[in-house]
Motif scaffolding. Structure first.
Motif, short mmCIF file in Angstrom:
data_model
loop_
_atom_site.label_atom_id
_atom_site.label_comp_id
_atom_site.label_asym_id
_atom_site.label_seq_id
_atom_site.Cartn_x
_atom_site.Cartn_y
_atom_site.Cartn_z
N ARG A 1 1.12 -1.17 0.25
CA ARG A 1 -0.31 -0.25 -0.07
C ARG A 1 0.92 1.44 0.05
O ARG A 1 0.09 2.39 -0.97
N GLN A 2 1.75 1.33 0.43
CA GLN A 2 2.78 1.92 0.62
C GLN A 2 3.47 2.46 -0.31
O GLN A 2 3.92 3.83 -1.03
N SER A 3 3.91 1.54 -0.98
CA SER A 3 4.70 1.62 -2.30
C SER A 3 3.64 2.11 -3.47
O SER A 3 4.00 2.94 -4.51
N HIS B 1 -0.28 2.27 -8.71
CA HIS B 1 -0.29 1.14 -9.12
C HIS B 1 0.27 0.35 -10.23
O HIS B 1 -0.76 0.29 -11.34
N TRP B 2 0.83 -0.09 -10.40
CA TRP B 2 1.37 -0.74 -11.72
C TRP B 2 2.46 -2.12 -11.65
O TRP B 2 3.13 -1.76 -10.58
N SER C 1 10.28 -1.96 -19.15
CA SER C 1 10.76 -2.00 -17.49
C SER C 1 9.48 -2.79 -16.24
O SER C 1 8.53 -2.47 -16.86
N PHE C 2 10.32 -2.59 -15.14
CA PHE C 2 9.17 -3.44 -14.45
C PHE C 2 8.90 -2.49 -12.97
O PHE C 2 10.19 -1.87 -12.27
N ASN C 3 8.48 -2.45 -11.66
CA ASN C 3 8.23 -1.37 -10.41
C ASN C 3 8.33 -2.98 -9.21
O ASN C 3 8.03 -3.35 -8.89
N ASN C 4 9.78 -2.54 -9.94
CA ASN C 4 10.33 -4.19 -9.00
C ASN C 4 10.10 -3.98 -7.63
O ASN C 4 10.48 -4.50 -6.35
N GLU C 5 9.19 -2.27 -7.40
CA GLU C 5 9.85 -2.19 -5.36
C GLU C 5 8.59 -2.86 -4.96
O GLU C 5 8.30 -3.66 -3.92
N LEU C 6 7.33 -2.96 -5.89
CA LEU C 6 6.75 -3.88 -6.00
C LEU C 6 6.10 -4.95 -5.97
O LEU C 6 5.53 -5.55 -5.34
#
Length: 861
Positions: A49-51, A57-58, A260-265
């Motif tokens: 949720r914080q990310s 959101h992706w 690319s990717f949302n690696n953190e999420l």
């Protein structure tokens, strides 16, 4: 319900104390399993949720796609939501009063993008057509003109370029300045008029040092031409590891140039394309789950083992009237079902409630300390409940299996005579004469008692060993987990960095140390030099390089790059004190003292590991000759020599550690002046690092008073994320230690107190033959010591083996030296004797005042 089960229920009711202790023990076990599962799910939910709150959101972004590719991505079976975005470019904001932000930055989203990205609307509405925009509240606050909703603004939009760049500059690139001032320009591509329809808060993704205020515009897919390209941002249907392969296939199929990717999420979903990290996570989870199950089994097993021991005569009587082995075995299983039926629901509710209470108390602290927008909330999934129920039921079954088998084999005569537990020979109870000489007759009797009641003694020692292993391995896991998190984060120990060109003088920076909300500051000057280090002193990683290619050495020495960092006098004095150096004793005539950071961590991208290593193997008092290297001619000129005053792994604020082949040398500002006094021709750079109680307000204060040639980088957000991860990990792991400690103490207490209560007849016999109260106390004290020593003899080596296994698991992703948690080992040695002693004292209080005659009549049924 058959007669055997009815008798089992009656037996549980008549032995209320033992039944209650067993139920409480199982409740603790179930609560711990539930709490651990809930903690993990809840923390991951918070991080997700914080990310999303910070970055949107992706999951995947396909860059520079045209209309046909957009349609194909939209129709892909893995696509759940499709967001279109485009960085339209920059335009001059002539009314800007902030000389470091002279532009607006126009970013476009479709309607789905407004939903999925954190855009906080203050006034008005979001754009619905391509000629509408919302502007940042920061523009209203910093521009000379007070923009209002309904105003029309015309911008010449283009990209930022300098003569040296081959690609346009982005929002992560600060305003480019040189000695003559700003050296970048906007190359206009389109002119566009927009109507302001809303005011938004400054977006979280806008870096504080970026030169453009963010403006959000609408992008309409229907109006895109064939030649126009946008970014297609995808939310996938199901998040799992296949996301990488699926995205790769789709990009290849559609000939999409970049993705690319949302690696953190994705990381918080447990999805990563780094195999070594997966190995580490799964192996650690396996070890921790094993620890939980072993701890729970040891507690519950002892309870049921003691129950069978107490019920020995009862089971014998059942056998004498025709009860079969199956019936006797099933009576123990039935007892387990009753205990589980009561304990599992209560344990699950208790575990969830305990986590809820914990979150209630720590949420305020987390939100205030880390300025997070999201709060911890208890997340209970069906899988969490299933795992808790399954593991708890499996634990109870395994705990009852051995006692059940034992019960089935009890013969009627042996059970009624109660000869099964105690089978003595002179050899079995023989003790060393040294014990009596050193400690007296009471110690010898105590040791004989332990040998005589071998099974109870072994059960108690087993409980103690399990407790030692649980505590030490979890403590080791906690410290290593925190160390791994710290190693994986950059050395961000400040909030704001202020830098300039090589012509920046101290007078430009020093006044900024006293702006609003600054809590700590360090002013440093950095010089790049070189040194040639003896082969036997270089890092271990470099020795392997030398073996493969000896030509890298020059006259038997390896070339090191050296960052000499001069701290302001106040910061240097504090740093020297922190590393244990008395600055008054290290200054000698002709000697330039230096503190060398010899232990660093770095990311090895070939191995996908974070490695902690020594950069140099040397000792205090050794000298290092420093040289200035001319890269154009290859010539090196001697600068000066420094003497090592200390070697440390502690890092001053703002210093980024070197990799193997490099050194960080810390000196005072005055020492650096002496070091470079003799015609040094190289360049030095000055930086100011600040910690602040309110970084955003501090930056605003700095912007108002700083010189134009200074750059301000507010990296509070990065530091905040690092501290957040470490804090959450600490809460999780220390909470785990509390739960493990609770189950361990309950385990020991239950085993010892029940064992003592079963020995009433034995104690009465000893008193009847003349043992005094003081002698009785000494005997019990010696028994406590024997319990503790035997437990430590087995517990410590087993703990060390488990620690090594954990270390090897961490070593798949992080490489650092193995070290034992000596403080925890000392603590557990003391705690074992305190817990055993306390349990003994509590238990014998109840048997001290018993009548000798009644005690001799006591039967354990």
């Amino acid at each position: 319900m058959n007669i055997v089960n009815k008798l089992t229920v009656r037996h549980l009711k008549e032995n209320k104390r033992r039944t209650l202790v067993t139920i409480i023990g199982v409740i603790i076990s179930v609560a711990m399993i539930t709490a651990v599962a809930t903690l993990g799910v809840s923390f991951l939910d918070l991080l997700k949720r914080q990310s999303i709150a910070d970055e949107g959101h992706w999951h995947v972004v396909y860059k520079e796609v045209h209309t046909e590719q957009i349609e194909a991505i939209k129709k892909d079976e893995h696509t759940k939501e499709l967001i279109l975005s485009r960085d339209l470019g920059y335009a001059a904001l002539n009314e800007s009063q902030n000389e470091n932000k002279p532009y607006v930055f126009i970013k476009q989203y479709n309607e789905q993008g407004f939903k999925n990205f954190p855009i906080e609307l203050k006034e008005g509405r979001l754009p619905k057509s391509e000629n509408e925009i919302v502007i940042s509240h920061e523009i209203k606050r910093n521009a000379k003109v007070d923009y209002q909703i309904g105003d029309e603004l015309t911008f010449d939009v283009g990209n930022r370029w300098t003569e040296a760049t081959i690609e346009p500059l982005t929002q992560t690139d600060s305003l480019q300045r040189g000695e003559t001032g700003v050296i970048e320009e906007i190359r206009t591509e389109i002119a566009q008029t927009y109507t302001v329809v809303g005011i938004i808060e400054r977006p979280t993704w806008e870096p504080t040092w970026s030169p453009g205020y963010t403006i959000i515009n609408y992008i309409d897919e229907k109006n895109l031409t064939e030649n126009e390209t946008v970014n297609a941002i995808v939310v996938v249907n199901k998040v799992n590891r296949s996301i990488y392969k699926n995205a790769e296939k789709l990009a290849e199929k559609l000939d999409i140039p970049s993705k690319s990717f949302n690696n953190e999420l994705l990381r918080y979903y447990g999805v990563t394309n780094v195999d070594t990290l997966h190995v580490t996570l799964y192996s650690l989870c396996g070890i921790i789950m094993g620890i939980i199950i072993i701890g729970s089994i040891s507690l519950i097993y002892n309870a049921f083992a003691i129950s069978v021991s107490e019920r020995a005569r009862h089971l014998g009587m059942l056998a004498s009237v025709g009860a079969t082995k199956k019936q006797k075995r099933n009576s123990v299983f039935f007892e387990g079902i009753i205990i589980g039926g009561i304990s599992i629901p209560i344990g699950i509710v208790s575990g969830i409630a305990g986590i809820g209470v914990t979150f209630y108390f720590i949420n305020t602290f987390i939100n205030e300390a880390l300025n997070t927008t999201e709060s911890l909330s208890v997340v209970v999934t069906p899988m969490t409940i299933f795992v808790a129920c399954f593991v708890s039921a499996l634990t109870i079954f395994l705990s009852t299996y051995i006692p059940a088998r034992k019960a089935s084999k009890v013969s009627a005569i042996d059970a009624i005579r109660q000869t099964e537990d105690v089978k003595l020979t002179g050899k079995k109870v023989k003790t060393s004469k040294l014990v009596r000489k050193l400690f007296g007759i009471e110690a010898e009797i105590g040791l004989k008692n332990l040998k005589r009641n071998k099974r109870r003694y072994q059960a108690t020692v087993f409980s103690l060993v399990i407790s030692i292993v649980l505590f030490l391995t979890v403590a080791f896991f906690t410290s290593n987990l925190q160390k791994s998190v710290e190693l994986s984060q950059d050395n961000i120990n400040f909030d704001i960095q202020i830098s300039g060109s090589n012509t920046t003088v101290e007078e430009d920076l020093r006044p900024l140390m006293n702006v609003d909300f600054v809590t700590e500051s360090t002013l440093l000057e950095e010089v790049q030099l070189h040194a040639w280090i003896e082969e036997n002193q270089i890092a271990e990683e470099l020795k392997q390089v030398v073996k493969e290619d000896p030509s890298v050495l020059e006259d038997g020495k390896y070339p090191y790059y050296v960052e000499v960092i001069g701290l302001d006098e106040e910061s240097y004095e504090a740093y020297a004190k922190e590393v244990g150096v008395n600055i008054d004793s290290i200054h000698e005539d002709g000697v330039l003292p230096a503190i060398v950071i010899d232990q660093v961590s770095y990311k090895d991208y070939d191995l996908n590991k974070v490695i902690e290593t020594k950069t140099i193997h040397t000792t205090r008092g050794e000298s290092i000759d420093l040289f200035n290297l001319n890269y154009e001619t290859g010539e090196r000129s001697y600068v000066n020599s420094v003497t090592i005053a200390a070697l440390t792994d502690k890092i001053p604020m703002g210093v980024h550690t070197a990799h193997p082949g490099g050194l960080n040398i810390i000196v005072s500002a005055s020492t650096l002046g002496q070091l470079l006094s003799d015609g040094f021709e190289g360049e030095s750079y000055k930086y100011l690092y600040l910690s602040s109680s309110n970084p955003m307000a501090t930056q605003e204060a700095i912007e108002e008073v700083k010189s134009p040639n200074l750059y301000v980088y507010n990296i509070f957000k990065n530091r905040q994320q690092s501290e957040q991860v470490i804090l959450l990990m600490s809460v999780f792991t220390y909470g785990f230690i509390v739960l493990i400690s609770a189950i361990s103490v309950a385990n020991i207490f239950n085993t010892i107190s029940t064992s003592i209560s079963l020995r009433k007849r034995e104690f009465a016999m000893l008193k009847s033959v003349g043992m005094t109260p003081s002698g009785f106390n000494r005997m019990m004290n010696y028994e406590s010591i024997f319990y503790g020593l035997k437990a430590l003899l087995y517990g410590l080596p087993i703990s060390i083996v488990v620690m090594i296994l954990m270390y090897l698991s961490f070593n798949n992703t992080f490489e650092y030296g193995f070290s034992l948690p000596w403080l925890e080992i000392i603590f557990v040695i003391i705690a074992i004797f305190v817990i055993v002693g306390s349990s003994m004292l509590y238990s014998i209080k109840k048997v001290k005042k018993q009548n000798i005659i009644e005690g001799l009549k006591q039967e354990n049924i």
